[in-house]
Design a protein around this motif. Sequence first.
Motif, PDB file in Angstrom:
ATOM      1  N   UNK A 161       0.702  -1.213  -0.401  1.00  0.00           N
ATOM      2  CA  UNK A 161      -0.142  -0.238   0.121  1.00  0.00           C
ATOM      3  C   UNK A 161       0.673   1.088   0.075  1.00  0.00           C
ATOM      4  N   UNK A 166      -5.866  -2.688 -17.825  1.00  0.00           N
ATOM      5  CA  UNK A 166      -5.998  -3.841 -18.347  1.00  0.00           C
ATOM      6  C   UNK A 166      -6.891  -4.336 -19.418  1.00  0.00           C
ATOM      7  N   UNK A 167      -8.171  -3.061 -18.471  1.00  0.00           N
ATOM      8  CA  UNK A 167      -9.650  -3.659 -19.085  1.00  0.00           C
ATOM      9  C   UNK A 167     -10.078  -3.088 -20.512  1.00  0.00           C
ATOM     10  N   UNK A 200       0.127  -8.788  -4.634  1.00  0.00           N
ATOM     11  CA  UNK A 200      -0.543  -8.649  -5.394  1.00  0.00           C
ATOM     12  C   UNK A 200      -0.385  -7.945  -6.405  1.00  0.00           C
ATOM     13  N   UNK A 201      -0.579  -8.355  -7.813  1.00  0.00           N
ATOM     14  CA  UNK A 201      -0.441  -7.398  -8.649  1.00  0.00           C
ATOM     15  C   UNK A 201      -1.121  -6.924  -9.454  1.00  0.00           C
ATOM     16  N   UNK A 202      -2.099  -6.949  -9.358  1.00  0.00           N
ATOM     17  CA  UNK A 202      -3.188  -5.734  -9.929  1.00  0.00           C
ATOM     18  C   UNK A 202      -3.699  -5.194  -8.192  1.00  0.00           C
ATOM     19  N   UNK A 241      -6.956  -1.958  -8.149  1.00  0.00           N
ATOM     20  CA  UNK A 241      -8.304  -1.004  -8.814  1.00  0.00           C
ATOM     21  C   UNK A 241      -8.155   0.358  -8.960  1.00  0.00           C
ATOM     22  N   UNK A 242      -7.869   1.182  -7.761  1.00  0.00           N
ATOM     23  CA  UNK A 242      -7.784   1.814  -8.158  1.00  0.00           C
ATOM     24  C   UNK A 242      -6.710   2.868  -9.219  1.00  0.00           C
ATOM     25  N   UNK A 243      -7.220   3.844  -9.949  1.00  0.00           N
ATOM     26  CA  UNK A 243      -6.190   4.433 -11.087  1.00  0.00           C
ATOM     27  C   UNK A 243      -5.218   5.482  -9.958  1.00  0.00           C
ATOM     28  N   UNK A 244      -4.258   5.656 -10.799  1.00  0.00           N
ATOM     29  CA  UNK A 244      -3.229   6.969 -10.769  1.00  0.00           C
ATOM     30  C   UNK A 244      -2.606   6.265  -9.159  1.00  0.00           C
ATOM     31  N   UNK A 245      -2.873   4.746  -8.908  1.00  0.00           N
ATOM     32  CA  UNK A 245      -1.362   5.229  -7.875  1.00  0.00           C
ATOM     33  C   UNK A 245       0.018   4.742  -8.735  1.00  0.00           C
ATOM     34  N   UNK A 260       2.039   2.150  -2.994  1.00  0.00           N
ATOM     35  CA  UNK A 260       1.299   2.967  -4.189  1.00  0.00           C
ATOM     36  C   UNK A 260       0.836   4.298  -4.011  1.00  0.00           C
ATOM     37  N   UNK A 278      -8.110  -1.052 -14.626  1.00  0.00           N
ATOM     38  CA  UNK A 278      -8.904  -0.086 -15.508  1.00  0.00           C
ATOM     39  C   UNK A 278      -8.052  -0.117 -16.243  1.00  0.00           C
TER      40      UNK A 278
END
Lengths: 551, 176, 115
Positions: B114, B161-162, B141-143, B145-149, B117, B159
């Motif tokens: 954390x 990746x999607x 954790x390799x993923x 969910x938040x953006x801009x980290x 990040x 996001x």
Amino acid sequence: MYRYDEFDRQFVTERVAQFRDQASRRLSGALTEDEFRPLRLMNGLYLQLHAYMLRIAVPYGTLSSRQLNTLAFIAEKWDRGYGHFTTRQNIQFNWIKLEDTADILSKLAEVEMHAIQTSGNCIRNVTTDQWAGAAADEIADPRPVGELVRQWSSLHPEFSYLPRKFKIAVTGAPNDRAAVKVHDIGLRLHLNDKGERGWEVLVGGGLGRTPVIGVTVRDFLPEHELIAYLEAIMRVYNLYGRRDNKYKARIKILVHELGADKFRAEVEAEYARRPHADTKVEERELQRISAYFAPPKFEKLPRWSATFEEARARNKEFAAWVKTNVAAHRIDGYAIANVSLKPEGGIPGDATADQMRVVADLAQRYAFDEIRVSHHQNLVLPHVRRDDLFAIWKVLNANGLAASNIGLAGDIIACPGLDYCSLATARSIPIAQSISRRFADLNRQHEIGPLRINISGCINACGHHHVGHIGILGLDKKGEEYYQITLGGSSSESASIGTILGPGFAGEDVPDAIEKIVNTYLAHRQPGEEFLAAYRRLGAQPFKEALYAAA
Amino acid sequence: MPLLKNGSIISDDWITIGLEDPRPESGDIVVPYARLLKEWESLTDHDGRLGVIFTNIDRVEALTLFLPRLALIVLPFPSFTDGRAYSLARQIREIGYTRELRAAGNVLPDQVQFMLQVGFDSFEIGDRFSADIWLKASRQMSLAYQRGLFRPLGQQEVWSERHREAEPWLEQPHAG
Amino acid sequence: MTINSTEKGKILTANRLRDGEVVFLTHSGLWSENIDGAVLATEPQAQAALEARGKDDERANLVTGVYSFDAERREGHVFASHIKERIRSLGPTVRADLGKQAEGRGGHFAALQGV
Ligand code: HEM
Ligand code: SF4
């Protein structure tokens, strides 16, 4: 409903592996309990009165039959054959072993479930209207936004060590069934005159020892700004929320101490200061999520169902069930069927593995495979054909799931209390049971009409007693349980906090006291006037007199 | 105290001096924020790099003036459950600070990810846990969910990746 | 001391780390799932010794959440004084079919039922 894509799946799988490693480090002694506690709590694992307790997230209260069947499987394999549905639309298992927990989480991951952030000082499971996507009064289904918030808040690196827990509720309907005004953040959907969507943002509501109704900080936040704005609120709370006293650490206290205007100004300043490019709610992501919540393929049915009307005319028990447990659906020919987990004398919110499977099976056969958990600790089959209601009822009835009391005196909310909870000061379940037996006569319940009785086993208020029309709080006086009664609470769109009536009662006297309150209402009500309305008109006085005068 | 930085364990070459301690002639020094305020004029001329210890009751705006001269900002964690410094770290990155940002005090391996990040890039790790555990925990954790980290150690954003098509804001917001 | 007299003291309890089972410290220094085997410390010194033992076993990662509670011995059997500890040593009062009370490990007193 939402389905995991490869990323969601990988995320949850890695999270389980991480917990497996943490638990084994704890078991080997490499982590102390103090170090492990926040880690296990962030995975929903508590240490409770009899064993570990695992709280599993049911995001915005939506389950598929496969998921509910898995919960039944877990109940049998790793617990004692039952689970407890909570006021936060989650489910708790009370007899869990630390050494089994990682396996349970793996099993959950197989059906796209987890226990992430169901406890701890982080953003908790997002809750919503249990009738989302089905209710006749709905503006739009709030679950896509619920899912968006779930993803954004999952392992948020900045907001995982907040001053205290943080609860967010979302509603898409004008009739608030999600209690948004008593959450740390409540989100309420509105449309403007151009038909655009915007969210009313309420902050600082909560129950616990200081019940507060939230204040609106934005009337109409454009949808694409939602996450950015939530981040600003969270950041202000994370930086300035109190950490010196855990009873003053919730955001409601910060809002109160700063004052709503100053708090709003802090949030707006933080919001204005930050770049938002990376938090903007992108239309295509919202669309991607929304597609999963597309309405099921409803048939074109006549509004009037002959099968249904005939059964209702023929079978009085069924008719009584329909009256309380069936709600209007927005599509003709369909209905919302509420499954009460409050049988007479039962434990509110408890369901056996068999019952879970029965409901799962019904959902698969009749309800587009969807089940909801309501914050009243009941289950819901949100989309069923009116034609099928009788068949559904027969199955429920055969399995002890057809109590016809949704919204009535028997539909009592109760936290686990001292029977399970190590923080409790008194038991709550036996009180619920004795009241439910006292009001067992269904005709009488119907005669009384809508009534919310909520019971908590301590001041933490997990049983929402502050917002019960009748609230009961269990306390400890020199080692004896006693119960304080409040009147006039509500968690609806016209939310209010109940008022304490007077001195408390011993457990065995509570049913009498409730009965006196109800009789006072019956004696004073005007035609068609519900309990809450009557209380608001009459005030506490006649109820106090009835309770304490003769003593 | 050893430091965890860029995925390896290194020693700390900075000299930490308190409010009243004499100041060395030269060398890389870290001072409390109060001293930075008081002795700013002379500190700017110090022969060596300059760092500051910034507590979590200070407001980020207070740093703006000093940023160009600072080569290290230390944010202490009074207890590992006190999460204020996560927000502070992100704010410090958001106002454009790109050099070393260190987490000190009560930090657990399971929190390092954390911290990475939100923009920390070095950690005082003490001797409670082995280097192994620190390294392993920092890439659990390799993923996200938040953006801009910050995305250390090849971590990916769900996001982006999607929604693979490139967009300008998919770039990391800060150099870090 | 006659067998009918009541002795008051403290019992040390905890949850077993690996499965969370409620346990009580016994004379032999082992942890028992049954309160009946618990050692009742009547003197402050003995109570301190219990607590120290508990801390040791917490450090040894056998148990967690160690604390002591008021209890009494009547007719040779120990009873928790407070309802919370009685429920903890028996099981939920609303599910007599579950917990220690249902497994014959509930000690020598009956569960509360109803209110
Ligand atoms: C058995 C283990 C549980 C523990 C240890 C626990 C603990 C707590 C605590 C400490 C609070 C007060 C927080 C505060 O005001 O800062 C609280 C509030 C709350 N809990 Fe629980 N709880 C438990 C079970 C439940 C259950 C079973 C439910 C649902 C039936 C529930 C739902 C809630 C709700 C709705 C609140 C009040 C809303 C608010 O956060 O302000 N909890 N809980
Ligand atoms: S209200 Fe109190 S007794 Fe009830 S579950 Fe919450 S913490 Fe436990």
